[in-house]
Structures are given as structure tokens and as C-alpha cells.
Design a protein around this motif. Structure first.
Motif, PDB file in Angstrom:
ATOM      1  N   MET A  92       0.865  -1.181   0.000  1.00 33.85           N
ATOM      2  CA  MET A  92       0.000   0.000   0.000  1.00 33.85           C
ATOM      3  C   MET A  92       0.905   1.235   0.000  1.00 33.85           C
ATOM      4  N   LYS A  93       1.471   1.529  -1.155  1.00 31.00           N
ATOM      5  CA  LYS A  93       2.513   2.555  -1.226  1.00 31.00           C
ATOM      6  C   LYS A  93       1.996   3.966  -1.457  1.00 31.00           C
ATOM      7  N   GLN A  94       0.746   4.089  -1.911  1.00 29.12           N
ATOM      8  CA  GLN A  94       0.122   5.391  -2.126  1.00 29.12           C
ATOM      9  C   GLN A  94      -0.801   5.652  -0.937  1.00 29.12           C
ATOM     10  N   VAL A  95      -0.533   6.711  -0.176  1.00 29.51           N
ATOM     11  CA  VAL A  95      -1.223   6.923   1.091  1.00 29.51           C
ATOM     12  C   VAL A  95      -1.726   8.362   1.199  1.00 29.51           C
ATOM     13  N   TYR A  96      -2.959   8.510   1.661  1.00 26.44           N
ATOM     14  CA  TYR A  96      -3.434   9.833   2.076  1.00 26.44           C
ATOM     15  C   TYR A  96      -3.251   9.873   3.584  1.00 26.44           C
ATOM     16  N   CYS A 116      -3.408  12.455  -2.525  1.00 24.17           N
ATOM     17  CA  CYS A 116      -4.870  12.370  -2.393  1.00 24.17           C
ATOM     18  C   CYS A 116      -5.476  11.828  -3.682  1.00 24.17           C
ATOM     19  N   ASP A 117      -4.601  11.494  -4.643  1.00 25.72           N
ATOM     20  CA  ASP A 117      -5.040  10.971  -5.938  1.00 25.72           C
ATOM     21  C   ASP A 117      -4.968   9.441  -5.945  1.00 25.72           C
ATOM     22  N   LYS A 118      -6.087   8.799  -5.738  1.00 24.65           N
ATOM     23  CA  LYS A 118      -6.212   7.341  -5.735  1.00 24.65           C
ATOM     24  C   LYS A 118      -5.271   6.641  -4.737  1.00 24.65           C
ATOM     25  N   ALA A 120      -4.094   4.084  -1.748  1.00 19.55           N
ATOM     26  CA  ALA A 120      -4.472   2.725  -1.362  1.00 19.55           C
ATOM     27  C   ALA A 120      -5.196   2.726  -0.019  1.00 19.55           C
ATOM     28  N   CYS A 121      -4.955   3.777   0.786  1.00 16.76           N
ATOM     29  CA  CYS A 121      -5.604   3.875   2.093  1.00 16.76           C
ATOM     30  C   CYS A 121      -5.505   5.300   2.625  1.00 16.76           C
ATOM     31  N   VAL A 122      -6.336   5.567   3.619  1.00 16.82           N
ATOM     32  CA  VAL A 122      -6.274   6.799   4.393  1.00 16.82           C
ATOM     33  C   VAL A 122      -5.681   6.411   5.740  1.00 16.82           C
ATOM     34  N   VAL A 123      -4.614   7.108   6.138  1.00  9.99           N
ATOM     35  CA  VAL A 123      -3.967   6.819   7.417  1.00  9.99           C
ATOM     36  C   VAL A 123      -4.130   8.020   8.339  1.00  9.99           C
ATOM     37  N   LEU A 124      -4.589   7.746   9.544  1.00  9.35           N
ATOM     38  CA  LEU A 124      -4.744   8.772  10.557  1.00  9.35           C
ATOM     39  C   LEU A 124      -3.702   8.576  11.635  1.00  9.35           C
ATOM     40  N   GLY A 125      -2.873   9.587  11.831  1.00 10.62           N
ATOM     41  CA  GLY A 125      -1.927   9.614  12.935  1.00 10.62           C
ATOM     42  C   GLY A 125      -2.315  10.733  13.873  1.00 10.62           C
ATOM     43  N   PHE A 126      -1.564  10.912  14.925  1.00 10.45           N
ATOM     44  CA  PHE A 126      -1.766  12.074  15.782  1.00 10.45           C
ATOM     45  C   PHE A 126      -1.359  13.279  14.951  1.00 10.45           C
ATOM     46  N   ASP A 127      -2.282  14.208  14.752  1.00 11.70           N
ATOM     47  CA  ASP A 127      -2.033  15.289  13.801  1.00 11.70           C
ATOM     48  C   ASP A 127      -2.289  16.656  14.422  1.00 11.70           C
ATOM     49  N   GLN A 128      -1.219  17.338  14.784  1.00 11.82           N
ATOM     50  CA  GLN A 128      -1.320  18.695  15.327  1.00 11.82           C
ATOM     51  C   GLN A 128      -1.475  19.720  14.204  1.00 11.82           C
ATOM     52  N   LEU A 141     -12.573  10.504   0.618  1.00  8.20           N
ATOM     53  CA  LEU A 141     -11.930   9.235   0.246  1.00  8.20           C
ATOM     54  C   LEU A 141     -12.587   8.048   0.959  1.00  8.20           C
ATOM     55  N   LEU A 142     -12.893   8.218   2.235  1.00 11.13           N
ATOM     56  CA  LEU A 142     -13.510   7.134   2.999  1.00 11.13           C
ATOM     57  C   LEU A 142     -14.900   6.808   2.464  1.00 11.13           C
ATOM     58  N   ARG A 143     -15.651   7.821   2.073  1.00  8.06           N
ATOM     59  CA  ARG A 143     -16.977   7.579   1.482  1.00  8.06           C
ATOM     60  C   ARG A 143     -16.865   6.825   0.162  1.00  8.06           C
ATOM     61  N   GLU A 144     -15.736   6.989  -0.531  1.00 10.68           N
ATOM     62  CA  GLU A 144     -15.515   6.260  -1.784  1.00 10.68           C
ATOM     63  C   GLU A 144     -15.063   4.819  -1.533  1.00 10.68           C
TER      64      GLU A 144
END
Length: 155
Positions: A92-96, A116-118, A120-128, A141-144
């Protein structure tokens, strides 16, 4: 049947949480250095772990060194790095990514492309650095149907 002390004596590798186990804030906890010296003297190895993905592993190495612990990059793993390794292993090398600049750097160092263009996954980290625009894109993206991965489920 082995008792608890025998089991402990037979362990060869220790996974050590850092915050609240080795240190608290900027203070080393009592007994931490003694325990690490015991591991070294008895030929046991250890790995420092954290579920905080906001900082690069080098930041944790520096912090440990400032506290008097001679840690190296090979002895520290963050949840961000663990996630990057997971993504690599699953091709999963393409990541949002929703994460800090340090986490972005960690992902890039592991050969991942932030897009954000296609993805493989959306990754959520701690984001300040979270913005409405980043959150809106992630929701889109998640809705898609793009898979969602969190670096740690910190409820």
C-alpha cells in the motif's frame, strides 16, 4: 511448571513502552537506568516503543539520550514507523496521510508516496496540523471506500 521469576529470567527480549514506563515528561523514572543496565549486563535486548506517532523516531532517540540512556535508532519504534512497515508489507505505497510533518517524513523514508489521488488507504496519525481541508479530503476518500488505518486507536 515455571514460576514468574523463572519465566522472567528466561526472557531474552523486552518491549518497553517509553512514556510512563521509562520516563514521565522530561524526568527519568526511578529504577529505569538500573533496569536497562541489568538487561545489558545479562545479555538481553530491548526495544523502546511508543504509540505517539506525532514525532519521528530520531526525536525519541534524542530524548532518551538527553535522559542518560544510550539509545540508537535500531532500539526505538514508533507507531508511525510500525504503520509504515505494515503498509509496505501490504504493498500500500500510495497513502493519504493525516499526520504531522515528522510522520510525513517517516512515511517518505519508508518509500511511501503521500497523495490524495487514488491512495491505497487513508492513514490517521496524531495530527497537530489537522485542517478542515485535510479532514474533508479524508472523509471524501472514505466515502468512496478507501480503506482506513489508524496509527493507534487512542480513545
Amino acid at each position: 511448571m515455571m514460576n514468574d521469576m523463572e519465566r522472567l529470567h528466561n526472557l531474552k527480549y523486552f518491549a518497553l513502552d517509553m512514556d510512563g514506563t521509562i520516563y514521565l515528561g522530561q524526568k527519568l523514572l526511578p529504577g529505569a537506568l538500573d533496569f536497562l543496565q541489568y538487561l545489558k549486563d545479562s545479555g538481553r535486548k530491548h526495544l523502546f516503543l511508543t504509540n505517539n506517532s506525532s514525532k519521528h523516531k530520531h526525536s525519541y532517540v534524542e530524548k532518551l539520550q538527553k535522559l542518560g540512556i544510550n539509545a540508537t535508532d535500531k532500539e526505538v519504534m514508533t507507531s508511525g514507523e510500525a504503520t509504515a512497515l505494515y503498509l509496505q508489507a501490504h504493498n500500500m505505497k500510495q497513502v493519504y496521510l493525516l499526520g504531522t510533518p515528522d510522520l510525513e517524513d517517516e512515511f517518505r523514508q519508508h518509500g511511501l508516496t503521500l497523495t490524495c489521488d487514488k491512495p491505497a488507504c487513508v492513514v490517521l496519525g496524531f495530527d497537530q496540523t489537522l485542517t478542515y481541508a485535510k479532514l474533508t479530503e479524508a472523509c471524501h476518500l472514505l466515502r468512496e471506500g478507501v480503506p482506513f488505518i489508524a496509527t493507534h486507536p487512542d480513545i
